[in-house]
Design an enzyme around this catalytic site. Structure first.
Site, mmCIF file in Angstrom:
data_model
loop_
_atom_site.group_PDB
_atom_site.id
_atom_site.type_symbol
_atom_site.label_atom_id
_atom_site.label_comp_id
_atom_site.label_asym_id
_atom_site.label_seq_id
_atom_site.Cartn_x
_atom_site.Cartn_y
_atom_site.Cartn_z
ATOM 1 N N GLU A 135 0.869 -1.188 0.000
ATOM 2 C CA GLU A 135 0.000 0.000 0.000
ATOM 3 C C GLU A 135 0.897 1.227 0.000
ATOM 4 O O GLU A 135 1.908 1.256 0.709
ATOM 5 C CB GLU A 135 -0.875 -0.015 1.262
ATOM 6 C CG GLU A 135 -1.672 1.252 1.480
ATOM 7 C CD GLU A 135 -2.534 1.201 2.749
ATOM 8 O OE1 GLU A 135 -3.003 0.106 3.143
ATOM 9 O OE2 GLU A 135 -2.729 2.265 3.346
ATOM 10 N N GLU A 140 -2.337 11.692 3.242
ATOM 11 C CA GLU A 140 -3.087 11.113 4.352
ATOM 12 C C GLU A 140 -2.814 11.902 5.633
ATOM 13 O O GLU A 140 -1.713 12.396 5.851
ATOM 14 C CB GLU A 140 -2.679 9.643 4.575
ATOM 15 C CG GLU A 140 -3.597 8.916 5.533
ATOM 16 C CD GLU A 140 -3.216 7.458 5.741
ATOM 17 O OE1 GLU A 140 -2.037 7.122 5.532
ATOM 18 O OE2 GLU A 140 -4.094 6.670 6.116
#
Ligand SMILES: *[C@@H]1O[C@H](CO)[C@@H](O)[C@H](O)[C@H]1NC(C)=O
Length: 331
Positions: A135, A140
């Site tokens: 990932e 974020e």
């Protein structure tokens, strides 16, 4: 060889040596208002990160205006009117139909959620059988965070170095399987223009992620400093300077593969909720879920506006000048 031919060959060779050869990257896919909702699907299952969220399907998102094309951009929003939604606040999580291994991913974004208590937005990629295929979290953060976190997660045996990253970027730990992959290897970054309110105040900008066998690198360019070769659609990272985050050192090809692209906004859950009590948001409500349920108006600004996401692949031409030997001049 005619001298004119010789001169043009020499010119091409010298351009390579100087690193100004034609960019190796060529466009593979463009996602924008022409096709975005045909090429991304709505994930409407339970939030894998246990958020206080109800991910909308495409039909509902369209009907309620949670997602759509707006002002030449792709809008992905959240419910900011419903008081105490029983099953979590409505939001969207969209995933590209297509998966990629390697590539240059260039996202032009003019607005993002973020810096809002309870909110956890992300622009990221991931592959099957998490964490085995890895990932890559490009944008974020949670709650009142003011700068971007850039994180990799994968299976064991992947330790990354941060060398070649911007001086203000800090790799918290090198093991991308830390916390059984839940923590991963994560960079904190320094620029408030790269996240949340600071990003939005500046009209956003471009995040570019370059994924090769040897490194995964993330660049951020504020709106007023986007390289001309990105704007012209002929991107060449070799000329962009130091990336915000550079991960290298693990066997990338055995830890990262077949990634779909995701944009989502969730609330609380395994990160924003888990750290609620230890941050400045705690003063607002006894729990993250209580705050998110009871304060719809706090989420008016929790939306993405995406101008485009472009995926380029390396056509194989020389991109960097390393390894090329100068062509000697003939006497
Ligand atoms: C919903 O879909 C229709 C038909 O495709 C479209 O015209 C409309 O703009 C969509 N609504 C939103 C909010 O995007």
């Amino acid at each position: 060889m005619h001298s004119s031919q010789f001169l043009s060959h020499l010119g091409a060779a010298m351009a390579c040596v100087a690193g100004i050869a034609n960019a190796a990257y060529s466009i593979e896919d463009t996602y924008d208002t022409q096709n975005f909702f045909s090429e991304f699907n709505f994930f409407d299952g339970q939030d894998p990160t246990e958020g206080f969220v109800s991910f909308s399907d495409a039909g509902n998102a369209n009907l309620t205006g949670l997602a759509g094309y707006s002002n030449g951009a792709v809008y992905l929003g959240v419910d900011h009117t419903t008081m105490n939604p029983a099953n979590g606040r409505e939001a969207v999580r969209v995933t590209s139909n297509k998966a990629y291994t390697h590539g240059l991913f260039v996202a032009d974004i003019s607005h993002m959620p973020g810096g809002i208590c309870g909110v956890w937005p992300a622009f990221w990629t991931f592959g099957p059988n998490w964490p085995a295929s890895g990932e890559i979290d490009i944008i974020e953060g949670v709650n009142s965070q003011t700068t971007d976190s850039i994180t990799l997660h994968t299976s064991s045996g992947c330790s990354m170095s941060s060398s070649g990253s911007l001086a203000g970027s800090t790799l918290a730990n090198s093991d991308c399987n830390a916390g059984n992959a839940g923590t991963g290897c994560s960079f904190g970054t320094a620029s408030t223009q790269g996240y949340g309110a600071g990003f939005n105040a500046n009209g956003g900008g471009v995040y570019a992620m370059e994924w090769t066998s040897s490194a995964i690198e993330v660049y951020f360019f504020p709106r007023n400093a986007i390289p001309g070769d990105i704007s012209s659609g002929d991107p060449n990272p070799a000329g962009w300077g130091t990336p915000t985050a550079s991960f290298s050192g693990c066997d990338i090809d055995s830890h990262f593969m077949n990634h779909n692209i995701v944009f989502d906004t969730t609330f609380c859950g395994q990160w924003a909720g888990a750290v609620w009590e230890s941050g400045s948001c705690a003063a607002l409500a006894p729990s993250c879920d209580a705050y998110v349920g009871g304060n719809p108006g706090a989420f008016t600004d929790a939306y993405w506006m995406i101008n485009s996401v472009k995926v380029y692949q390396d056509g194989g031409a020389a991109k960097r000048n390393e390894g090329l030997t100068p062509v000697p001049f003939m006497a």
